[in-house]
Structures are given as C-alpha cells and as structure tokens.
Design an enzyme around this catalytic site. Structure first.
Site, short mmCIF file in Angstrom:
data_model
loop_
_atom_site.label_atom_id
_atom_site.label_comp_id
_atom_site.label_asym_id
_atom_site.label_seq_id
_atom_site.Cartn_x
_atom_site.Cartn_y
_atom_site.Cartn_z
N LYS A 19 2.21 -6.89 9.41
CA LYS A 19 2.25 -6.34 8.04
C LYS A 19 3.18 -7.16 7.16
O LYS A 19 2.80 -7.59 6.06
CB LYS A 19 2.74 -4.89 8.09
CG LYS A 19 3.13 -4.30 6.74
CD LYS A 19 3.86 -2.99 6.87
CE LYS A 19 4.40 -2.50 5.55
NZ LYS A 19 3.35 -2.20 4.56
N ARG A 518 -1.50 -1.78 5.34
CA ARG A 518 -1.03 -0.40 5.18
C ARG A 518 -0.94 0.26 6.55
O ARG A 518 -1.94 0.40 7.26
CB ARG A 518 -1.98 0.38 4.27
CG ARG A 518 -1.82 1.88 4.28
CD ARG A 518 -0.56 2.35 3.60
NE ARG A 518 -0.56 3.81 3.47
CZ ARG A 518 0.52 4.52 3.17
NH1 ARG A 518 1.66 3.93 2.98
NH2 ARG A 518 0.46 5.83 3.08
N TRP A 564 -3.85 14.61 10.00
CA TRP A 564 -3.08 13.41 9.69
C TRP A 564 -1.82 13.33 10.55
O TRP A 564 -0.83 12.68 10.18
CB TRP A 564 -2.75 13.36 8.20
CG TRP A 564 -3.98 13.10 7.37
CD1 TRP A 564 -5.24 12.82 7.84
CD2 TRP A 564 -4.09 13.10 5.95
NE1 TRP A 564 -6.12 12.64 6.80
CE2 TRP A 564 -5.44 12.81 5.62
CE3 TRP A 564 -3.18 13.30 4.91
CZ2 TRP A 564 -5.89 12.73 4.31
CZ3 TRP A 564 -3.63 13.23 3.60
CH2 TRP A 564 -4.97 12.93 3.31
N CYS A 646 -10.40 15.23 -2.07
CA CYS A 646 -10.70 13.97 -2.73
C CYS A 646 -11.47 13.03 -1.82
O CYS A 646 -11.32 13.06 -0.60
CB CYS A 646 -9.43 13.30 -3.22
SG CYS A 646 -8.17 13.06 -1.96
N GLU A 668 -12.31 14.82 -6.75
CA GLU A 668 -12.48 13.47 -7.30
C GLU A 668 -13.92 13.30 -7.77
O GLU A 668 -14.85 13.55 -7.03
CB GLU A 668 -12.15 12.44 -6.23
CG GLU A 668 -12.36 11.01 -6.67
CD GLU A 668 -13.80 10.53 -6.53
OE1 GLU A 668 -14.24 9.76 -7.39
OE2 GLU A 668 -14.48 10.91 -5.57
N HIS A 697 -6.38 5.49 -8.86
CA HIS A 697 -6.10 4.39 -7.95
C HIS A 697 -6.00 3.04 -8.66
O HIS A 697 -5.83 2.01 -8.03
CB HIS A 697 -7.17 4.32 -6.85
CG HIS A 697 -7.02 5.42 -5.84
ND1 HIS A 697 -7.49 6.69 -6.07
CD2 HIS A 697 -6.43 5.45 -4.62
CE1 HIS A 697 -7.21 7.44 -5.03
NE2 HIS A 697 -6.56 6.72 -4.13
#
Length: 759
Positions: A19, A518, A564, A646, A668, A697
């Site tokens: 990363k 990410r 998550w 979303c 969204e 975004h």
C-alpha cells in the site's frame, strides 16, 4: 501424496508495505523500479511461508498491484478502448489509470467480489472489445517462482465468470455471452498454452459463477468453453467457492478437466455429494480451512471428515483453504495487544498454512505424527466452547425471551408519521444529510494524539466539540431541516461502535485489501454482544444543544455491524444480528430519552450480505429485517427512524426493504439518473424516501440544473409529501469547501421547488 495447494495469499504485506509503496509511486516519491522491488520481496516472503508450511503447489497470478481481475484483462488485452492505450505495451502508470481514471477518462467501475468485502474492477464489454494476449507480467512471476525453486500453479478467473462479471456498454444488442465468448476463448486458450510453455503443469481456473445463479444460458456455455481449453497442454483445476455447487455435479463431471475445488466451509453439505459422485481418477480439492475468517479450525474434525474421502480417492484428494487467503489478515504472530485467550482461538493466513500442513501430515502419516498439534487444536476448541469471555448468559437469555411481535413498532406508519409531523413541522421536500461530514486532518491528528496518550481526554473532548459546533453552524446557515452532528469523533462507522460493545475486539495489523491500495482492518466479533454504556448520546445531545432544529442521531445497523467485521462462526448469524440489534435498541431508547427523536440506523450491507443462492434469500431477509426492526423496538410513534442504503440494487427485494418499516429511507440514485427510484415508485414504497440528488464520491460541485433534473424526476415518482432531499451518502471523504458548495446547490434547488409547490 495428498497435494496441499492454495489459490491466493494476502498481497499487501504483513504491515501494508505494498500500500505505502504504491501510494508513494502515485505521488512520484518512488520509482517504478523501487515499487517492483517491494513487490518482489512480498512475493518472496509469501512463497517462502507457503513452502515452509508444506505447500506443494504455490500460487502465481494472485499477486497484484491493484486487482487480479484487472490483471487478467490486461493479460488478455481486453481493456476499454476509450483510454486509447496499447494493450500489448501497457505501462504501469497506464495500468493504474484504468483503475483510477485520468484527466480525460473516468475509472473503470468497481463492485464487490460476490458476497465478500473485496472490490474488483468490472470488465467493460463493447461491440469493439478485442483480445490480444500479453502475458509478460504473469510469465515473469512464473520465472521468478521457479528461480526460487518452487513448483507453481497459476490461478486465473475463468472465462465464463469473467464474461459474466462484465458490463455491457455501447453497441451491444445481443447477449454478452454470444458476442464475447467466441472472441475471448481463443485468447484464453493462447494464454494457457503460453503458461504451459513456461512449465505450468496445473492451472487453477476459478469459476465462482457456478456458486451463483447465473441462469441456464451461462451454464450451457461451460461444455464448449472447456472443450476448447482442454487441448492447451495444462491440467485444469476448476475452482469454485462461497456456496454449494452440488447441483452441478453432472455438468462438472462432463467437463474435460482434471480436477475440481469445492468450498466445504461455506457449504459442508456438498462434500458427501462429491465424495460419492466425483470420478476417482480425477482430483477433488476440498477446502475445509476457512479462507474468509480468523478462527482456528478444529483439526480433529477436519481430519476425521477427510479420512473417508482419502480412502476413496487416495492421492486424488487435494487439500486447500476454502478460497483465496486474500480475504484473511496475514499473520497473527505480529499481534501484540490481543487478549491472549482470544488470540489462542484465532488463525490468520500464515497460521492457516500451518493448519493445512498438519492436515497433510495427518492424512499421509497418521494422526500420531501430529499428536501435539491436534492436542493444541482440541484444547483451543474446548476452551472456546465454554469460555466466559465469549458466552454471556444474560445476552443469550434476552434473545431467547423475545416475545412474538417484539420487533414491531407500536403503531403503523400512517399513524406514526402524523405524530412525527406534528412536532417536527417540516416544510415540503425536507432536507437532511446522510450523517458524516469531512474528516479533516485536524480531526485525524487529534484522534491519533489521543490514542497515543499525547492529548488529554479533556482536550480531545474540546477538539471534537469544536468540530461538531462548526458542523452544526454550517448546517444552520444552509438551513438544512434535519441536521446531523457530523461524526467527528468516529473513526469508522463499524469500528466506532465495536470499540464500545462487549463481544468485539480489534487487531493491530489485521489488514485486508478492500481495493487497490485501500485496506481495512475489520473488527472481530468473538463473543456475545451487549452495550455496557451509551455510545452516542453524549455527542448527539451536545449537538442538539446548539440548534432548535431536530438533530438526527446516527447508528450503524446490525447486519452491517457483522458483515463488515470478522464474525464468530460458532452460532448462527441470525443470533449475532439479534444480539447486536438489542444492543443498538438500548442506544435508541437512551437517545430518545435524551431528546434525540430522529435516529438513523444505517444498513448499507443488507444486499451484499445476502446468500448467493436465491433459495436462501427469504430466510436471510426474514431475520435480517427483523433484526433491523428490533433495533428500534419500543420507540415512541413520534420518534422518527431513518435508514440509509447505498450502491446496491434493491429491485428484487423491495418487499423486504419495505418490511423494515423505517419511517424514512435514503438511497443512492444520482449516478443512475434516478433509475433505482423508479423501482421504488413502481412498487409503491409505502414510507418516506430520500433519493440522493448528487454523487458524494467526487469533489465536483453539481450544477443547479443537474440537481433540479434529478429532483424533478423524483417528484414524478414519489408523492411530494413523502419525498426528502439529501446527498447520495455520507460526506466523510470530502473537503469542507466542496461540501458547502455542493449543499448550497442542493438547498437552492430545494427552495426553488418549494416556491413552485407553494403556488
């Protein structure tokens, strides 16, 4: 010998070395040669760890600078022509532009990889899509591994799955399968021949489409596709995962391939079908070590399960993780702050390799050869089954004692909305935001300093209150009807709550790749979940003290909280969800008592948490929606419950979404030009709805004409008295300047349309 292999390993480095190197390259702080050196070292360490654990065939093609699906597209030359790149001579900067966009072209789309939390780059299929093989990067990695003395097995996404995952673009008036596969297959076959020429005896071709429900037309493609690939000089192992493929046994047996991998963690029931029906002269690879979670396997049970399969298949039984270890953190050994007991129940990717090595030795040499390892595994399993850190009798009793109808509000929506309108006195087209406001450098620095002990609790409290006050001040000036406090104190919408709930713990280095550079460090749900103390009341009541407008409290819903996270696997997900829901319900009722009577419970993960098999949808949606309703059970009619969802398609589950019975749902819709809202209108969604009127975004400020266009479209679909106005999602990733300018446009258009309605 029973072959131990795997299809993929974490590629970001034990401490996210890739990363940082990639992002330095993007900034011009690292050369391409320096970036390649970091990548080579990660691959070297990964292969060495796999070999040390006893792996026989090491994966090649699992490493990527951004995404393995994008890598395969580049190797096949199937990149979008709109970029104007020469696919045969694609540079590394151009590769990154495909994923991130450039000054003239928007980035290729990303979406979730089946039901995981990993995002892949979505192929773009146009009438002029062409394929021309350029396998130099993959071949270079094969040479690299062979030079280090390893036997390798390249892993590729299969051609049927690749075609199915792509999106139709301009110029396609027929089925993607009919247009694409005739052009894709020759290139794919050439790629396999080139891999064979480099000494790849086996290639794993992953076809997770088989675990989804793509339809008969796609299934019918398998026979001709694999007939064409069968003469390429490699042995083909078809890989499947994430759900059962038992219903496709006859199809899979008919394919001219040398082996099959099945996921027996997600679908343990399918092992009996394949152990009985799979040809004895072909490889059956069984995944009984969980590639997607952090828990140790019960090795005694794994070995006992595999022994009768070995007795039947002999050396044609292969062992592997259930899926790529890409979805697992890399190494538990670097974790220094985890509770010792909890840590003893875990296995990250490096430890899963060791587990597979133990299983291999037990199958080949007998269990006596691994007696010490089995004793340790048995002890950990026994401890986890009874340990009071995990098991809270009060939490279990509370869930068990829920009476019938406990998840229902006191009155139907029609009565509730009257009670809410009576005190809220909102204008037509009421405005709000989704919850978060910019997480500035100052906020992040204060949080980091507080965690390191460099900032006192009092000073941190003052810093967060300053940010909240500014957020409320901005919304007052904008005249947003239902403001939020902006979530300055929150690091993440799941982690923030997990840190305050019993039953959660957190790793230091348990990072997994979400997309590109990410990375996320999911919380770990290890035990029964409860809420010891209020979590948000302090901050929300402070924000309410700064305005006379109704302040909206913000919570994350139960399904998103477990989806998550790395979730415990010793009880059903439905029970985990209900435990979290009741913990959140305690928070809702405390917010209500404190005067916060508008409360949003976000559930963006409802759709992505759904099983791949439609036959399992109804059961999932029943308990998922029940859990959401349990979150607000007992709230007064006058308390308005919002939810937000979303970037998901809801068309085929709208009855379930409606059954959640939120007073207001925000969704969204801006990037699809209100396309999703049409489905809500056709369904006649019964409660209030707020379609997003601009895309958060992007830093770009929409024009008033663009927002007005979207809002007028919404007014054609949703009765004005039930229509809210809001952005698509939270504003956490934006800067303050663009945020204010974007909201000014939203408010200007809303006021204009209110004046029209007043006339």
């Amino acid at each position: 010998m029973n072959t131990f292999h795997l299809s993929g390993y974490p590629r970001i480095g034990a401490k996210r070395e890739l990363k940082f190197a990639v992002e330095a390259f993007w900034k011009g702080a690292k050369t391409e040669a320096e970036l390649q050196s970091v990548a080579a070292e990660i691959r070297r360490l990964n292969w060495a760890a796999q070999k040390a654990a006893g792996a026989d065939l090491l994966p090649v093609g699992d490493f990527s600078f951004y995404d393995h699906v994008l890598d395969l597209l580049c190797a096949l030359g199937g990149i979008p022509k709109r970029f104007g790149f020469d696919a045969a001579n694609l540079s590394l900067p151009e590769y990154f532009q495909l994923a991130r966009g450039n000054a003239t072209q928007f980035a290729m789309e990303m979406t979730k990889w089946f039901d995981t939390n990993y995002h892949f780059i979505v192929p773009e299929w146009s009438a002029d899509t062409e394929f021309k093989v350029n396998a130099k990067n993959l071949i270079a990695q094969i040479k690299e591994a062979k030079a280090q003395g390893y036997d390798i097995k390249p892993t590729l996404v299969g051609p049927v799955t690749l075609a199915w995952l792509g999106k139709k673009k301009d110029g396609i008036n027929c089925r993607v399968k009919d247009l694409l596969l005739p052009k894709l297959l020759p290139a794919y076959a050439q790629l396999l021949r080139e891999l064979a020429a480099e000494g790849a005896d086996w290639v794993q071709i992953d076809e997770p489409i088989l675990a989804a429900e793509a339809g008969s037309a796609w299934l019918d493609a398998f026979a001709p596709v694999y007939q064409e690939l069968s003469g390429t000089g490699v042995c083909i192992l078809v890989g499947t995962y994430f759900a059962s493929v038992a219903e496709h046994l006859d199809l899979l047996k008919s394919l001219p391939v040398q082996g099959l991998h099945i996921d027996c963690v997600r679908a343990p029931e399918q092992l009996a079908v394949f152990a009985e029906g799979w040809p004895k002269d072909r490889v059956l690879s069984v995944g009984l070590i969980d590639g997607r979670n952090v828990w140790r396997a019960n090795l005694s049970k794994v070995i006992a399960t595999l022994e009768p399969v070995k007795a039947k298949l002999g050396e044609n039984l292969w062992i592997a993780p259930s899926c790529s270890l890409l979805h697992s953190p890399q190494d538990l050994a670097v974790e220094e702050k985890l509770d010792g007991e909890i840590k003893s129940w875990m296995a990250f990717a490096a430890q899963k390799l060791v587990e597979l090595g133990v299983v291999k030795r037990a199958l080949e040499q007998g269990k006596d050869a691994v007696q010490a390892e089995l004793a340790a595994s048995d002890a950990a399993a026994a401890d986890r089954a009874t340990n009071k850190l995990i098991h809270n009798d009060a939490v279990k009793a509370r869930v068990a004692a829920l009476p019938k109808g406990a998840d229902q509000r006191k009155s139907p929506f029609a009565e509730r909305i009257k009670a809410q309108q009576e005190w809220m006195k909102l204008p037509a087209l009421p405005t709000t935001t989704i919850g978060s406001f910019p997480q500035t450098t100052e906020i992040r620095q204060a949080r980091a300093a507080f965690k390191k002990g460099e900032l006192s609790a009092a000073d941190y409290d003052a810093a967060m209150k300053k940010e909240i006050a500014y957020c409320v001040e901005v919304q007052e000036k904008l005249e947003i009807d239902v403001p939020v406090h902006g979530e300055a104190e929150r690091n993440d919408m799941v982690e923030y709550f997990g840190e305050q709930l019993s039953g959660y713990c957190f790793s230091q280095f348990g990072w997994v790749q979400s997309y590109g550079s990410r990375c996320v460090k999911p919380p770990i749900i290890f035990g029964d979940v409860s809420r010891p103390n209020p979590m948000t009341v302090y901050w929300s009541t402070y924000a309410q003290s700064l305005t006379k407008r109704p302040m909206k409290g913000m919570l994350t819903g139960p399904v998103t909280m477990f989806k998550w996270s790395f979730v415990r696997d010793d009880i059903p997900l439905s029970e985990v969800a209900k435990q979290i829901a009741l913990a959140l319900n305690d928070e809702v009722l405390d917010l209500e008592k404190a005067g916060i009577k508008v409360i949003q419970i976000d559930e963006p993960a409802i759709r992505e948490a759904m099983p791949l098999k439609k036959a399992q949808w109804d059961e999932f949606l029943a308990w998922a929606c029940e859990s959401f309703r349990l979150s607000s059970t007992g709230a007064e009619d006058s308390t308005q419950i919002h939810t937000h969802m979303c970037y998901s398609e809801f068309n085929d589950i709208l009855p379930a979404i409606a059954s959640m019975d939120a007073d207001v749902i925000t969704i969204e819709t801006s990037r699809s030009d209100m396309e999703l809202l049409t489905a809500f209108g056709d369904f006649k969604y019964p409660n209030d709805i707020g379609p997003g009127v601009y895309d958060i975004h992007s830093p770009r400020v929409p024009t008033e004409a663009e927002v007005e266009h979207l809002l007028r479209k919404a007014m054609e679909v949703v009765p004005v008295e039930r229509l809210w106005v809001n952005p698509d999602c939270g504003l956490k990733t934006r800067g303050w300047k663009e945020t204010i300018e974007q909201l000014e446009v939203m408010m200007a258009v809303t006021k204009k349309l209110r004046q029209e309605l007043a006339k």
